[in-house]
Design a protein around this motif. Sequence first.
Motif, short mmCIF file in Angstrom:
data_model
loop_
_atom_site.label_atom_id
_atom_site.label_comp_id
_atom_site.label_asym_id
_atom_site.label_seq_id
_atom_site.Cartn_x
_atom_site.Cartn_y
_atom_site.Cartn_z
N ARG A 75 77.64 26.83 56.38
CA ARG A 75 76.98 27.29 55.74
C ARG A 75 77.96 26.31 54.58
NH1 ARG A 75 77.95 31.01 52.21
NH2 ARG A 75 74.93 32.03 51.43
N PRO A 76 76.45 25.76 53.45
CA PRO A 76 76.62 24.96 52.40
C PRO A 76 77.77 25.99 52.09
CG PRO A 76 75.14 24.61 52.39
CD PRO A 76 75.10 26.09 54.17
N ASP A 77 79.00 25.61 51.42
CA ASP A 77 80.05 26.44 50.26
C ASP A 77 79.41 27.35 49.10
OD1 ASP A 77 83.47 25.54 49.23
OD2 ASP A 77 82.64 27.51 50.20
N SER A 78 79.98 28.34 48.58
CA SER A 78 79.98 28.89 47.76
C SER A 78 80.61 30.16 47.46
CB SER A 78 78.63 30.06 48.42
OG SER A 78 78.57 30.91 49.04
N ILE A 79 80.31 30.39 46.35
CA ILE A 79 81.44 31.12 45.66
C ILE A 79 81.75 32.50 46.08
CG2 ILE A 79 82.22 32.59 43.98
CD1 ILE A 79 80.43 30.86 41.87
#
Length: 125
Positions: free
Chosen positions: A99-103
Amino acid sequence: QVQLVESGGGLVQAGGSLTLSCAASGRTFSMYAMGWFRQAPGQAREFVAVINGRAGITSYANSVKGRFTISRDNAEAMVYLQMDSLKPEDTAVYYCAARPDSIVLSTRLAQYDYWGQGTQVTVSS
């Protein structure tokens, strides 16, 4: 679009070790958080481990904490799951997902956009 291919599954005795690998396509691999999930027969797919895009942060399910280690090699577009002290209850099909990286690291299946085909891990007692 990210394509994922898992490998490394097999049959192992309880107490043994296996390392699963997941090869990813695409040149932006480091922009994706990578997770491992598993699904035992008759059970729902469940979270196992996740690692963020820059490989600085990881999270594990309580059931595998201290036994499994997730890692990644962004240059090779690979993610790994080192599984030690395996138990019969670890028997499942293991999937890697992206999944797209996030905090915030996600443990939720629905938040992962791309999935591999899975690799079978069987732990005999």
